[in-house]
Design a protein around this motif. Structure first.
Motif, PDB file in Angstrom:
ATOM      1  N   PHE A  51      66.819  74.142  -2.459  1.00  0.00           N
ATOM      2  CA  PHE A  51      66.398  74.976  -1.322  1.00  0.00           C
ATOM      3  C   PHE A  51      65.478  74.176  -0.404  1.00  0.00           C
ATOM      4  O   PHE A  51      65.608  74.222   0.816  1.00  0.00           O
ATOM      5  N   TRP A  52      64.533  73.450  -0.982  1.00  0.00           N
ATOM      6  CA  TRP A  52      63.549  72.688  -0.212  1.00  0.00           C
ATOM      7  C   TRP A  52      64.207  71.557   0.573  1.00  0.00           C
ATOM      8  O   TRP A  52      63.845  71.281   1.711  1.00  0.00           O
ATOM      9  N   GLU A  53      65.191  70.892  -0.044  1.00  0.00           N
ATOM     10  CA  GLU A  53      65.848  69.743   0.583  1.00  0.00           C
ATOM     11  C   GLU A  53      66.832  70.137   1.681  1.00  0.00           C
ATOM     12  O   GLU A  53      67.266  69.282   2.453  1.00  0.00           O
ATOM     13  N   ASN A  54      67.176  71.403   1.758  1.00  0.00           N
ATOM     14  CA  ASN A  54      68.184  71.865   2.720  1.00  0.00           C
ATOM     15  C   ASN A  54      67.584  72.938   3.620  1.00  0.00           C
ATOM     16  O   ASN A  54      68.000  74.096   3.623  1.00  0.00           O
ATOM     17  N   GLN A  55      66.609  72.524   4.411  1.00  0.00           N
ATOM     18  CA  GLN A  55      65.834  73.438   5.253  1.00  0.00           C
ATOM     19  C   GLN A  55      66.637  74.085   6.386  1.00  0.00           C
ATOM     20  O   GLN A  55      66.192  75.060   6.968  1.00  0.00           O
ATOM     21  N   ALA A  56      67.821  73.564   6.693  1.00  0.00           N
ATOM     22  CA  ALA A  56      68.639  74.161   7.755  1.00  0.00           C
ATOM     23  C   ALA A  56      69.463  75.330   7.242  1.00  0.00           C
ATOM     24  O   ALA A  56      70.182  75.960   8.007  1.00  0.00           O
ATOM     25  N   CYS A  57      69.350  75.622   5.950  1.00  0.00           N
ATOM     26  CA  CYS A  57      70.057  76.756   5.325  1.00  0.00           C
ATOM     27  C   CYS A  57      69.035  77.803   4.900  1.00  0.00           C
ATOM     28  O   CYS A  57      67.928  77.463   4.499  1.00  0.00           O
ATOM     29  N   ASP A  58      69.423  79.067   4.983  1.00  0.00           N
ATOM     30  CA  ASP A  58      68.585  80.151   4.474  1.00  0.00           C
ATOM     31  C   ASP A  58      69.146  80.595   3.137  1.00  0.00           C
ATOM     32  O   ASP A  58      70.338  80.898   3.017  1.00  0.00           O
ATOM     33  N   PHE A  59      68.288  80.647   2.113  1.00  0.00           N
ATOM     34  CA  PHE A  59      68.687  81.012   0.767  1.00  0.00           C
ATOM     35  C   PHE A  59      68.103  82.379   0.438  1.00  0.00           C
ATOM     36  O   PHE A  59      66.889  82.566   0.486  1.00  0.00           O
ATOM     37  N   LEU A  60      68.962  83.330   0.113  1.00  0.00           N
ATOM     38  CA  LEU A  60      68.537  84.676  -0.238  1.00  0.00           C
ATOM     39  C   LEU A  60      68.525  84.814  -1.749  1.00  0.00           C
ATOM     40  O   LEU A  60      69.547  84.646  -2.411  1.00  0.00           O
ATOM     41  N   LEU A  61      67.346  85.118  -2.285  1.00  0.00           N
ATOM     42  CA  LEU A  61      67.166  85.351  -3.715  1.00  0.00           C
ATOM     43  C   LEU A  61      66.842  86.824  -3.904  1.00  0.00           C
ATOM     44  O   LEU A  61      65.944  87.346  -3.248  1.00  0.00           O
ATOM     45  N   VAL A  62      67.565  87.484  -4.769  1.00  0.00           N
ATOM     46  CA  VAL A  62      67.306  88.899  -5.042  1.00  0.00           C
ATOM     47  C   VAL A  62      66.892  89.014  -6.501  1.00  0.00           C
ATOM     48  O   VAL A  62      67.503  88.411  -7.382  1.00  0.00           O
ATOM     49  N   THR A  63      65.848  89.788  -6.738  1.00  0.00           N
ATOM     50  CA  THR A  63      65.314  89.922  -8.088  1.00  0.00           C
ATOM     51  C   THR A  63      64.950  91.360  -8.412  1.00  0.00           C
ATOM     52  O   THR A  63      64.636  92.142  -7.513  1.00  0.00           O
ATOM     53  N   LYS A  64      64.975  91.676  -9.673  1.00  0.00           N
ATOM     54  CA  LYS A  64      64.422  92.925 -10.184  1.00  0.00           C
ATOM     55  C   LYS A  64      63.031  92.662 -10.764  1.00  0.00           C
ATOM     56  O   LYS A  64      62.405  93.552 -11.311  1.00  0.00           O
ATOM     57  N   ARG A  65      62.552  91.433 -10.657  1.00  0.00           N
ATOM     58  CA  ARG A  65      61.295  91.024 -11.269  1.00  0.00           C
ATOM     59  C   ARG A  65      60.328  90.394 -10.247  1.00  0.00           C
ATOM     60  O   ARG A  65      59.870  89.271 -10.429  1.00  0.00           O
ATOM     61  N   PRO A  66      60.018  91.090  -9.176  1.00  0.00           N
ATOM     62  CA  PRO A  66      59.149  90.475  -8.157  1.00  0.00           C
ATOM     63  C   PRO A  66      57.764  90.127  -8.694  1.00  0.00           C
ATOM     64  O   PRO A  66      57.140  89.183  -8.211  1.00  0.00           O
ATOM     65  N   GLU A  67      57.318  90.847  -9.703  1.00  0.00           N
ATOM     66  CA  GLU A  67      55.991  90.590 -10.266  1.00  0.00           C
ATOM     67  C   GLU A  67      55.923  89.226 -10.966  1.00  0.00           C
ATOM     68  O   GLU A  67      54.836  88.696 -11.182  1.00  0.00           O
ATOM     69  N   LEU A  68      57.079  88.646 -11.304  1.00  0.00           N
ATOM     70  CA  LEU A  68      57.117  87.344 -11.973  1.00  0.00           C
ATOM     71  C   LEU A  68      57.376  86.184 -11.006  1.00  0.00           C
ATOM     72  O   LEU A  68      57.173  85.022 -11.367  1.00  0.00           O
ATOM     73  N   ALA A  69      57.830  86.483  -9.806  1.00  0.00           N
ATOM     74  CA  ALA A  69      58.312  85.444  -8.890  1.00  0.00           C
ATOM     75  C   ALA A  69      57.273  84.360  -8.623  1.00  0.00           C
ATOM     76  O   ALA A  69      57.559  83.172  -8.809  1.00  0.00           O
ATOM     77  N   TYR A  70      56.088  84.721  -8.200  1.00  0.00           N
ATOM     78  CA  TYR A  70      55.086  83.718  -7.829  1.00  0.00           C
ATOM     79  C   TYR A  70      54.729  82.830  -9.019  1.00  0.00           C
ATOM     80  O   TYR A  70      54.692  81.601  -8.907  1.00  0.00           O
TER      81      TYR A  70
END
Length: 104
Positions: A51-70
């Protein structure tokens, strides 16, 4: 887990986006959750590197665990690149909820 061929697609899409000015939106892990604690940290690190190396693309991540993401983003080694108030603009995190109680 994702094959090397799938990872290379992001580089191709990034080159195309830079050439055309059209940003692709890539829905990552449509049948899984990158923030599931059973996902190996090394795999998550590789995904965020893509994701970091391809800044011209938008990556959508969907989770049921937002409390764990950070916490899992930090565990993957992105402490210097990501904070609670400053995150990469090309990574979009969405949340799905199975019912109103969970949403609350």
């Amino acid at each position: 887990l994702t094959s090397a061929a799938t990872w290379s697609q992001a580089r191709k899409w990034n080159r195309e986006a830079l050439a055309t000015g059209v940003r692709p939106r890539i829905f990552v892990n449509s049948l899984s959750d990158i923030f599931d604690p059973e996902v190996p940290t090394e795999w998550r690190r590789k995904a965020f590197d893509v994701f970091w190396e391809n800044q011209a693309c938008d990556f959508l991540l969907v989770t049921k665990r937002p409390e764990l993401a950070y916490e899992l983003i930090m565990e993957a080694g992105y402490r210097e690149r990501w904070s609670a108030v400053n995150n990469p603009a090309n990574i979009w995190i969405g949340v799905t909820c199975e019912n109103q109680a969970r949403a609350n």
